[in-house]
Design an enzyme around this catalytic site. Structure first.
Site, PDB file in Angstrom:
ATOM      1  N   ASN A   7       0.885  -1.164   0.000  1.00 33.31           N
ATOM      2  CA  ASN A   7       0.000   0.000   0.000  1.00 33.31           C
ATOM      3  C   ASN A   7       0.922   1.213   0.000  1.00 33.31           C
ATOM      4  O   ASN A   7       1.477   1.583   1.028  1.00 33.31           O
ATOM      5  CB  ASN A   7      -0.882  -0.045   1.250  1.00 33.31           C
ATOM      6  CG  ASN A   7      -1.795   1.159   1.347  1.00 33.31           C
ATOM      7  OD1 ASN A   7      -1.784   2.029   0.469  1.00 33.31           O
ATOM      8  ND2 ASN A   7      -2.582   1.209   2.406  1.00 33.31           N
ATOM      9  N   ARG A  81      -2.413  -2.216  -3.581  1.00 35.01           N
ATOM     10  CA  ARG A  81      -3.609  -1.399  -3.433  1.00 35.01           C
ATOM     11  C   ARG A  81      -3.546  -0.274  -4.459  1.00 35.01           C
ATOM     12  O   ARG A  81      -2.563   0.466  -4.514  1.00 35.01           O
ATOM     13  CB  ARG A  81      -3.656  -0.806  -2.025  1.00 35.01           C
ATOM     14  CG  ARG A  81      -4.827   0.117  -1.847  1.00 35.01           C
ATOM     15  CD  ARG A  81      -4.834   0.708  -0.468  1.00 35.01           C
ATOM     16  NE  ARG A  81      -5.973   1.580  -0.310  1.00 35.01           N
ATOM     17  CZ  ARG A  81      -6.127   2.408   0.700  1.00 35.01           C
ATOM     18  NH1 ARG A  81      -5.209   2.446   1.646  1.00 35.01           N
ATOM     19  NH2 ARG A  81      -7.188   3.178   0.793  1.00 35.01           N
ATOM     20  N   HIS A 169     -12.127   3.555  -0.294  1.00 35.05           N
ATOM     21  CA  HIS A 169     -12.086   2.672   0.882  1.00 35.05           C
ATOM     22  C   HIS A 169     -12.867   1.389   0.618  1.00 35.05           C
ATOM     23  O   HIS A 169     -13.338   0.738   1.564  1.00 35.05           O
ATOM     24  CB  HIS A 169     -12.734   3.340   2.123  1.00 35.05           C
ATOM     25  CG  HIS A 169     -11.878   4.385   2.774  1.00 35.05           C
ATOM     26  ND1 HIS A 169     -12.417   5.496   3.375  1.00 35.05           N
ATOM     27  CD2 HIS A 169     -10.541   4.476   2.935  1.00 35.05           C
ATOM     28  CE1 HIS A 169     -11.437   6.241   3.880  1.00 35.05           C
ATOM     29  NE2 HIS A 169     -10.291   5.630   3.612  1.00 35.05           N
ATOM     30  N   ARG A 230      -8.700  16.761   5.235  1.00 32.91           N
ATOM     31  CA  ARG A 230      -9.625  17.020   4.114  1.00 32.91           C
ATOM     32  C   ARG A 230     -10.958  17.546   4.651  1.00 32.91           C
ATOM     33  O   ARG A 230     -11.398  17.136   5.717  1.00 32.91           O
ATOM     34  CB  ARG A 230      -9.862  15.748   3.302  1.00 32.91           C
ATOM     35  CG  ARG A 230      -8.711  15.400   2.400  1.00 32.91           C
ATOM     36  CD  ARG A 230      -8.894  14.061   1.745  1.00 32.91           C
ATOM     37  NE  ARG A 230      -8.010  13.060   2.309  1.00 32.91           N
ATOM     38  CZ  ARG A 230      -8.141  11.750   2.139  1.00 32.91           C
ATOM     39  NH1 ARG A 230      -9.131  11.278   1.408  1.00 32.91           N
ATOM     40  NH2 ARG A 230      -7.286  10.910   2.686  1.00 32.91           N
ATOM     41  N   GLU A 376      -7.406  -4.175   5.465  1.00 34.79           N
ATOM     42  CA  GLU A 376      -7.382  -3.997   4.008  1.00 34.79           C
ATOM     43  C   GLU A 376      -6.321  -4.873   3.353  1.00 34.79           C
ATOM     44  O   GLU A 376      -6.556  -5.447   2.295  1.00 34.79           O
ATOM     45  CB  GLU A 376      -7.097  -2.524   3.677  1.00 34.79           C
ATOM     46  CG  GLU A 376      -8.280  -1.623   3.925  1.00 34.79           C
ATOM     47  CD  GLU A 376      -7.882  -0.170   4.029  1.00 34.79           C
ATOM     48  OE1 GLU A 376      -7.010   0.143   4.877  1.00 34.79           O
ATOM     49  OE2 GLU A 376      -8.427   0.655   3.294  1.00 34.79           O
TER      50      GLU A 376
END
Ligand code: ADP
Length: 592
Positions: A7, A81, A169, A230, A376
């Protein structure tokens, strides 16, 4: 199968090695600077320190030595990923030159993330040229979102240029939904789940019967919740306002929305631990930020409960969702109106070791609340292994049958529509053994219009099911969901009209396309019950249509054929008969 998962971001590289579901190594290189970076290795003993790598390339180049130092060898594959797969990557994809070019073409949609992901892919291909490398996309899970969830109401030209909602996600939301279903002990296909991923990036996802219906991130990972740096939802009018009032350019505004907004803008820190500590110590800015953060998340939870017509479980994950009992409580408190009652004690004491998924709702709460670590990397390793382990499918044409609108009636419906004791008259036998169509017909009435002369198919069923096309749904004026036959809970009600009376019932669906087959044919074609495959239409007028997400249903004595509806047949240019060919390889993935 032993899978190395990467990732890669612009400032960090996380990686892990999995053998089946067992994680045998976890590592990260973080905060690249000229003088090096921080590292953490865990095998499972944790070691931390400084490493000399100043960027992603040198960090990846160091991975073989790190693995060798920890005695890890025998890798079978690598999973990467990839943030943005656009509309084209619904499944993991083998990262060959063509695939890489397609991901490069998506960089305008993810200018921060895809370049870093691709840099890792290129480097890993140089280091391990002999290993298959697959990309697993954050957007894939959301490709099941209906158009009403993905469309922005903006000019057609903009939409044609690719402006739409995607959602991110996806690997995390998919994993936690599967984990929650396992914890609950019910098939994912029976559940309505709201997954609340609260990390540095944060998003909420509505997962209806195993499929993503909607999520809070949109074209980019900026939309939705308040995040570390964000902004989440902001009126797009802000661009004009800021330009006129402060003279800011588009790149300046965009940069601030990604990097200088969210918790950081509200409190000076993007880290929820700091913000919670300061709030507890009386800092008014931090308190206001926490209120805003929880309020936004809670609004989405309410919205998605409404979108799904209810919710069976809410799952918290991500650094904040996993660790902040107070944030979970703020989001859940006051949701008792929708049947959610938190157990404050359980909420305060969650143990997530070994992928645990504790339930923290109070006894009697209609909605379950679950907390689990987002895994993940594990999910990526699983998807890579599943893609590579898929059995070869023997090519063989499958006849395609086009189903017009029809109803399956229950005994009560027959009585209501045709009179007490009435027996339907068989007109002809269908190809599926034991199935027939009746001489009698019914009308189906909706608020906008009525479909007349609708066929009745036998034998009678326990529950009445009315199957129409999407075009029919507009003629009726009812929003009709796509469902597998028999999955009727929560489907819309409709009125059936017969010569002797009317029958109001739920069970109105657009039937999901499927392949009927028997165990012998299934073995010959390498298929299994519940598998989801892609089928290319090989007959018809050759419009080059391939149907993805086609469910395989294996039953004794079934006649092997694929069923699609009239809209699908029209789109594929099928007139009369056609055949389908299974698309082999990664595309014919088994259902998750
Ligand atoms: P990423 O999206 O980068 O993977 P994580 O899922 O690790 O991020 O989440 C990081 C966030 O989780 C940070 O805001 C951090 O402060 C927060 N966090 C971690 N532990 C706690 C805790 N015990 N209480 C509150 N927030 C926490």
């Amino acid at each position: 199968m032993r899978v190395l998962v990467f990732n890669a971001g612009s400032s960090s590289l996380k990686f892990g090695v999995f053998d089946g579901d067992a994680r045998i190594f976890k590592g990260s290189f973080d905060r690249f600077r000229d003088d090096g970076c921080d590292f953490v290795f865990c095998d499972p003993t944790e070691t931390r320190g400084r490493a000399p790598h100043g960027d992603l390339d040198t960090a990846i180049a160091a991975v073989p030595a790190v693995l060798a130092d920890h005695g890890i060898d025998g890798l079978d594959a690598i999973g990467h990923r990839i943030a943005h797969g656009g509309t084209e990557f619904a499944k993991p994809a083998l990262l060959d030159a063509e695939c890489i070019a397609r991901i490069e073409a998506l960089i305008p949609l993810a200018p921060l993330h895809n370049p870093a992901n691709l840099a890792a892919v290129q480097m890993a291909r140089r280091i391990w040229p002999e290993l298959p490398q697959l990309g697993v996309f954050d957007t894939s899970f959301h490709l099941t979102n209906p158009a009403r969830a993905t469309t922005y109401a903006v000019p057609a030209e903009w939409r044609a240029a690719g402006l739409r909602r995607f959602g991110f996600h996806g690997t995390s939301h998919k994993y936690v939904a599967l984990r929650a279903a396992k914890e609950i002990g019910a098939p994912l296909s029976d559940l309505r789940i709201i997954s609340v991923h609260l990390g540095n990036g944060a998003s909420v996802c509505a997962i209806q019967r195993g499929e993503s219906l909607d999520s809070s991130m949109g074209l980019t990972p900026l939309e939705g919740l308040v995040m570390g740096t964000r902004s989440g939802d902001v009126d797009p009018g802000a661009f004009g306002f800021l330009h006129r009032q402060l003279g800011l350019s588009i790149p300046q505004i965009e940069h601030a929305l990604y990097h200088d907004s969210g918790l950081k803008a509200l409190t000076g820190s993007s880290d929820m631990r700091d913000v919670e500590d300061r709030a507890a110590a009386g800092d008014a800015e931090a308190q206001a930020a926490i209120h805003l953060y929880a309020y936004r998340a809670r609004k989405y939870v309410g919205a998605y409960a409404a979108a799904m017509g209810g919710v069976d479980a809410i799952v918290f994950t991500g650094g904040i969702g996993e660790n902040s009992a107070s944030m979970r409580r703020r989001i859940c408190d006051g949701l008792d109106f929708m049947g959610l009652d938190l157990d404050h004690d359980r909420n305060a004491h969650v143990d997530l070791a070994d992928y645990a998924a504790p339930q923290i709702q109070a006894y009697g709460s209609r909605v379950r609340v679950i907390v689990t670590e987002t895994a993940e990397q594990l999910m990526i390793a699983r998807e890579v292994a599943a893609s590579l382990a898929r059995p070869a499918i023997t090519p063989r044409p499958i006849p395609i049958a086009v189903s017009g609108r029809h109803v399956h009636l229950s005994p009560e419906a027959v009585e209501a529509l045709f009179g007490r004791g009435y027996q339907l008259t068989i007109d002809r036998q269908l190809r599926q053994p034991g199935n027939w169509s009746a001489v009698e017909r019914v009308a189906v009435e909706g608020p906008k219009g009525t479909l007349h002369d609708v066929a009745i198919l036998g034998p009678l069923r326990k529950r009445t099911q009315t199957e129409v096309s999407r075009t029919d749904s507009f003629a009726l004026g009812i929003d009709v969901p796509v469902r597998d036959s028999g999955q009727l809970d929560g489907t819309p009600r409709v009125r059936l009209i017969g010569p002797a009376g009317t029958f109001d019932t739920d069970g109105l669906i657009v039937a999901a396309r499927h392949i009927h087959t028997n165990p012998q044919d299934a073995v010959a074609m390498g298929l299994s019950d519940g598998q989801v495959v892609q089928v290319e239409v090989t007959g018809g007028t050759g419009r080059g249509v391939t149907f993805s997400r086609t469910l395989v249903r294996v039953a004794p004595n079934a006649f092997t054929e694929m069923h699609i509806d009239t809209d699908e047949a029209n789109a594929a240019g099928i007139v009369g008969a056609a055949d389908g060919a299974l698309v082999p390889g990664i595309a014919g993935a088994p259902a998750a």
